[in-house]
Design a protein around this motif. Structure first.
Motif, PDB file in Angstrom:
ATOM      1  N   GLY A   1       6.741   5.199 -10.395  1.00  0.00           N
ATOM      2  CA  GLY A   1       6.383   6.080  -9.289  1.00  0.00           C
ATOM      3  C   GLY A   1       5.587   5.349  -8.231  1.00  0.00           C
ATOM      4  O   GLY A   1       5.829   4.174  -7.952  1.00  0.00           O
ATOM      5  N   ARG A   2       4.608   6.033  -7.652  1.00  0.00           N
ATOM      6  CA  ARG A   2       3.805   5.473  -6.568  1.00  0.00           C
ATOM      7  C   ARG A   2       2.469   4.976  -7.111  1.00  0.00           C
ATOM      8  O   ARG A   2       1.650   5.752  -7.613  1.00  0.00           O
ATOM      9  CB  ARG A   2       3.545   6.537  -5.491  1.00  0.00           C
ATOM     10  CG  ARG A   2       2.619   6.074  -4.371  1.00  0.00           C
ATOM     11  CD  ARG A   2       2.609   7.088  -3.238  1.00  0.00           C
ATOM     12  NE  ARG A   2       2.269   8.419  -3.717  1.00  0.00           N
ATOM     13  CZ  ARG A   2       1.022   8.861  -3.910  1.00  0.00           C
ATOM     14  NH1 ARG A   2      -0.005   8.045  -3.703  1.00  0.00           N
ATOM     15  NH2 ARG A   2       0.800  10.094  -4.325  1.00  0.00           N
ATOM     16  N   VAL A   3       2.248   3.676  -7.032  1.00  0.00           N
ATOM     17  CA  VAL A   3       0.969   3.096  -7.444  1.00  0.00           C
ATOM     18  C   VAL A   3      -0.077   3.503  -6.413  1.00  0.00           C
ATOM     19  O   VAL A   3       0.113   3.330  -5.205  1.00  0.00           O
ATOM     20  CB  VAL A   3       1.069   1.563  -7.554  1.00  0.00           C
ATOM     21  CG1 VAL A   3      -0.240   0.982  -8.055  1.00  0.00           C
ATOM     22  CG2 VAL A   3       2.223   1.167  -8.474  1.00  0.00           C
ATOM     23  N   ASP A   4      -1.185   4.070  -6.892  1.00  0.00           N
ATOM     24  CA  ASP A   4      -2.118   4.757  -6.019  1.00  0.00           C
ATOM     25  C   ASP A   4      -3.551   4.284  -6.296  1.00  0.00           C
ATOM     26  O   ASP A   4      -3.942   4.130  -7.455  1.00  0.00           O
ATOM     27  CB  ASP A   4      -2.012   6.267  -6.277  1.00  0.00           C
ATOM     28  CG  ASP A   4      -3.001   7.078  -5.486  1.00  0.00           C
ATOM     29  OD1 ASP A   4      -2.991   6.977  -4.245  1.00  0.00           O
ATOM     30  OD2 ASP A   4      -3.793   7.828  -6.104  1.00  0.00           O
TER      31      ASP A   4
ATOM     32  N   GLY B   1       8.384  11.466  -6.801  1.00  0.00           N
ATOM     33  CA  GLY B   1       8.639  12.786  -6.228  1.00  0.00           C
ATOM     34  C   GLY B   1       7.421  13.668  -6.106  1.00  0.00           C
ATOM     35  O   GLY B   1       7.482  14.721  -5.467  1.00  0.00           O
ATOM     36  N   GLU B   2       6.297  13.264  -6.690  1.00  0.00           N
ATOM     37  CA  GLU B   2       5.090  14.084  -6.584  1.00  0.00           C
ATOM     38  C   GLU B   2       4.358  13.760  -5.297  1.00  0.00           C
ATOM     39  O   GLU B   2       4.248  12.605  -4.895  1.00  0.00           O
ATOM     40  CB  GLU B   2       4.156  13.837  -7.772  1.00  0.00           C
ATOM     41  CG  GLU B   2       4.672  14.420  -9.070  1.00  0.00           C
ATOM     42  CD  GLU B   2       3.651  14.287 -10.179  1.00  0.00           C
ATOM     43  OE1 GLU B   2       3.886  14.888 -11.239  1.00  0.00           O
ATOM     44  OE2 GLU B   2       2.641  13.582  -9.986  1.00  0.00           O
TER      45      GLU B   2
ATOM     46  N   ALA C   1       0.031  10.460 -13.324  1.00  0.00           N
ATOM     47  CA  ALA C   1       0.946  10.651 -14.453  1.00  0.00           C
ATOM     48  C   ALA C   1       0.880   9.493 -15.436  1.00  0.00           C
ATOM     49  O   ALA C   1       1.006   9.698 -16.649  1.00  0.00           O
ATOM     50  CB  ALA C   1       2.377  10.830 -13.941  1.00  0.00           C
ATOM     51  N   TYR C   2       0.692   8.282 -14.925  1.00  0.00           N
ATOM     52  CA  TYR C   2       0.764   7.102 -15.786  1.00  0.00           C
ATOM     53  C   TYR C   2      -0.382   6.131 -15.468  1.00  0.00           C
ATOM     54  O   TYR C   2      -0.889   6.077 -14.345  1.00  0.00           O
ATOM     55  CB  TYR C   2       2.090   6.369 -15.591  1.00  0.00           C
ATOM     56  CG  TYR C   2       3.298   7.229 -15.807  1.00  0.00           C
ATOM     57  CD1 TYR C   2       3.664   7.622 -17.092  1.00  0.00           C
ATOM     58  CD2 TYR C   2       4.064   7.664 -14.722  1.00  0.00           C
ATOM     59  CE1 TYR C   2       4.767   8.439 -17.292  1.00  0.00           C
ATOM     60  CE2 TYR C   2       5.168   8.478 -14.916  1.00  0.00           C
ATOM     61  CZ  TYR C   2       5.513   8.865 -16.204  1.00  0.00           C
ATOM     62  OH  TYR C   2       6.599   9.680 -16.402  1.00  0.00           O
ATOM     63  N   LEU C   3      -0.717   5.350 -16.483  1.00  0.00           N
ATOM     64  CA  LEU C   3      -1.649   4.238 -16.330  1.00  0.00           C
ATOM     65  C   LEU C   3      -0.970   2.964 -16.800  1.00  0.00           C
ATOM     66  O   LEU C   3      -0.151   2.991 -17.731  1.00  0.00           O
ATOM     67  CB  LEU C   3      -2.910   4.441 -17.171  1.00  0.00           C
ATOM     68  CG  LEU C   3      -3.791   5.648 -16.917  1.00  0.00           C
ATOM     69  CD1 LEU C   3      -4.983   5.607 -17.867  1.00  0.00           C
ATOM     70  CD2 LEU C   3      -4.250   5.714 -15.477  1.00  0.00           C
ATOM     71  N   GLY C   4      -1.346   1.864 -16.179  1.00  0.00           N
ATOM     72  CA  GLY C   4      -0.951   0.553 -16.661  1.00  0.00           C
ATOM     73  C   GLY C   4      -2.194  -0.275 -16.903  1.00  0.00           C
ATOM     74  O   GLY C   4      -3.067  -0.355 -16.033  1.00  0.00           O
ATOM     75  N   LEU C   5      -2.312  -0.875 -18.078  1.00  0.00           N
ATOM     76  CA  LEU C   5      -3.451  -1.722 -18.425  1.00  0.00           C
ATOM     77  C   LEU C   5      -2.915  -3.079 -18.867  1.00  0.00           C
ATOM     78  O   LEU C   5      -2.265  -3.190 -19.909  1.00  0.00           O
ATOM     79  CB  LEU C   5      -4.270  -1.088 -19.555  1.00  0.00           C
ATOM     80  CG  LEU C   5      -5.020   0.200 -19.208  1.00  0.00           C
ATOM     81  CD1 LEU C   5      -5.553   0.863 -20.471  1.00  0.00           C
ATOM     82  CD2 LEU C   5      -6.155  -0.081 -18.227  1.00  0.00           C
TER      83      LEU C   5
ATOM     84  N   LYS D   1       0.813  -1.210   0.000  1.00  0.00           N
ATOM     85  CA  LYS D   1       0.000   0.000   0.000  1.00  0.00           C
ATOM     86  C   LYS D   1       0.851   1.268   0.000  1.00  0.00           C
ATOM     87  O   LYS D   1       0.479   2.270  -0.603  1.00  0.00           O
ATOM     88  CB  LYS D   1      -0.929   0.014   1.228  1.00  0.00           C
ATOM     89  CG  LYS D   1      -1.950  -1.118   1.248  1.00  0.00           C
ATOM     90  CD  LYS D   1      -2.961  -0.997   0.127  1.00  0.00           C
ATOM     91  CE  LYS D   1      -4.051  -2.054   0.247  1.00  0.00           C
ATOM     92  NZ  LYS D   1      -5.024  -1.983  -0.856  1.00  0.00           N
ATOM     93  N   SER D   2       1.975   1.240   0.682  1.00  0.00           N
ATOM     94  CA  SER D   2       2.784   2.461   0.817  1.00  0.00           C
ATOM     95  C   SER D   2       3.842   2.538  -0.276  1.00  0.00           C
ATOM     96  O   SER D   2       4.313   1.522  -0.801  1.00  0.00           O
ATOM     97  CB  SER D   2       3.465   2.501   2.186  1.00  0.00           C
ATOM     98  OG  SER D   2       4.517   1.546   2.251  1.00  0.00           O
ATOM     99  N   GLU D   3       4.217   3.760  -0.616  1.00  0.00           N
ATOM    100  CA  GLU D   3       5.275   3.966  -1.604  1.00  0.00           C
ATOM    101  C   GLU D   3       6.589   3.340  -1.134  1.00  0.00           C
ATOM    102  O   GLU D   3       7.323   2.754  -1.931  1.00  0.00           O
ATOM    103  CB  GLU D   3       5.468   5.459  -1.853  1.00  0.00           C
ATOM    104  CG  GLU D   3       6.548   5.776  -2.883  1.00  0.00           C
ATOM    105  CD  GLU D   3       6.679   7.265  -3.129  1.00  0.00           C
ATOM    106  OE1 GLU D   3       7.421   7.639  -4.071  1.00  0.00           O
ATOM    107  OE2 GLU D   3       6.065   8.057  -2.393  1.00  0.00           O
ATOM    108  N   ARG D   4       6.866   3.429   0.152  1.00  0.00           N
ATOM    109  CA  ARG D   4       8.109   2.878   0.690  1.00  0.00           C
ATOM    110  C   ARG D   4       8.186   1.377   0.451  1.00  0.00           C
ATOM    111  O   ARG D   4       9.220   0.859   0.007  1.00  0.00           O
ATOM    112  CB  ARG D   4       8.199   3.176   2.191  1.00  0.00           C
ATOM    113  CG  ARG D   4       9.456   2.649   2.855  1.00  0.00           C
ATOM    114  CD  ARG D   4       9.496   3.036   4.317  1.00  0.00           C
ATOM    115  NE  ARG D   4      10.691   2.524   4.980  1.00  0.00           N
ATOM    116  CZ  ARG D   4      10.970   2.737   6.264  1.00  0.00           C
ATOM    117  NH1 ARG D   4      10.141   3.460   7.016  1.00  0.00           N
ATOM    118  NH2 ARG D   4      12.071   2.233   6.792  1.00  0.00           N
ATOM    119  N   THR D   5       7.089   0.662   0.711  1.00  0.00           N
ATOM    120  CA  THR D   5       7.090  -0.784   0.519  1.00  0.00           C
ATOM    121  C   THR D   5       7.143  -1.139  -0.964  1.00  0.00           C
ATOM    122  O   THR D   5       7.816  -2.095  -1.361  1.00  0.00           O
ATOM    123  CB  THR D   5       5.848  -1.409   1.168  1.00  0.00           C
ATOM    124  OG1 THR D   5       5.755  -0.995   2.523  1.00  0.00           O
ATOM    125  CG2 THR D   5       5.921  -2.918   1.113  1.00  0.00           C
TER     126      THR D   5
END
Length: 284
Positions: free
Chosen positions: A78-81, A277-278, A122-126, A22-26
């Motif tokens: 980046g960070r998957v959100d 970085g965002e 910024a990005y999508l993955g499909l 869940k976290s960007e760090r992990t």
């Protein structure tokens, strides 16, 4: 992606639980380990990121059909959100499935995802799990720069930069009148172009707050919508099982062709990514 790399990534991903990511760090910790343990994956991710920056979209073939592998790979961008990624609020991966309850779906018009965020993903993955057996439901892409080039009137381009276009924001309960947030549609800078657009949200926004949009900006919006209909601009292709499409959500608009009665088996998995970085965007 080679078969051996796909197997190695799937095996690596099986050692992680999705709730751990869940976290960007992990996410970044898992990505670093994957790069270390799978050198071929390390090279592939660097090549994919380079191609994405240059071409705004890239397809990785032979990807394992695994949600954890998808999150770890997308973390290279980046960070998957989970924000605005389907009805489940904490879902990093959303299953896009054509329902038997709606066996025929009209074309999904050009749009960008997360248009209601202060700063869209910024990005999508499909990742295609299962294409329609009829070969419909094709992916359609067009760049904001190409759309802008079709708009001959420079005053329209200037007007599209004004942050005055109304986007309807639905209530969380789905009831009551939507509120309105305003944004720019298109912006040119440094030879590139960025875009924020969702026809459903904009149409509803204009209907609710159309009086606030003057003739100049209405004309610019219509010029933008006409440019989207230019037949020679789009790239159209069918995502096949195991193909992962990564795309720039701020510089590309995407959509899909219609899905017929045989397309109920069509299944994609989607992730959304904030750039490295965002800061996390607040909802508006």
């Amino acid at each position: 992606m080679t078969d051996s790399t796909a197997v190695a990534l799937a095996d690596f991903s099986s050692t992680w639980r999705s709730e751990e990511l869940k976290s960007e760090r992990t996410q970044q910790a898992a990505l670093r380990r994957a790069r270390e343990e799978i050198p071929e994956l390390h090279r592939l991710l660097d090549e994919a990121a380079t191609a994405l920056r240059a071409s705004l979209a890239v397809v990785v073939e032979g990807f394992p059909l695994d949600t954890t592998a998808l999150v770890i790979t997308a973390a290279a961008l980046g960070r998957v959100d989970p924000s605005y990624n389907g009805p489940k609020p904490d879902s990093l991966v959303h299953d896009v499935v054509d329902s038997e309850a709606r066996p025929y779906r009209d074309p999904d018009p050009f749009h960008t995802d997360s248009p209601l965020l202060a700063r869209p993903h910024a990005y999508l993955g499909l990742l295609c799990v299962r294409p329609s057996p009829a070969g419909d439901g094709q992916t359609v892409l067009v760049s904001a720069a190409d759309v802008a080039a079709e708009i001959a009137d420079r005053s329209h381009l200037r007007a599209l930069r004004d942050p005055c276009y109304p986007f309807a924001v639905p209530h969380a309960s789905g009831s009551g009148e939507p509120s309105i947030t305003t944004h720019r549609i298109l912006a040119l800078s440094g030879g590139g172009a960025t875009v924020r657009y969702c026809p459903v949200r904009v149409t509803a926004g204009v209907a609710r707050a159309g009086h606030a949009l003057d003739d100049e900006h209405v004309s610019a919006l219509r010029a933008f919508e006409r440019a989207l209909e230019t037949r020679h601009l789009p790239t159209v292709f069918l995502l096949r099982a195991g193909e992962l499409l990564l795309l720039d959500n701020r510089r590309l608009l995407h959509g899909r062709t219609d899905v017929g009665p045989e397309g109920v088996a069509r299944h994609l998995m989607r992730v959304k990514v904030h750039a490295i970085g965002e800061q996390q965007d607040s909802r508006r």
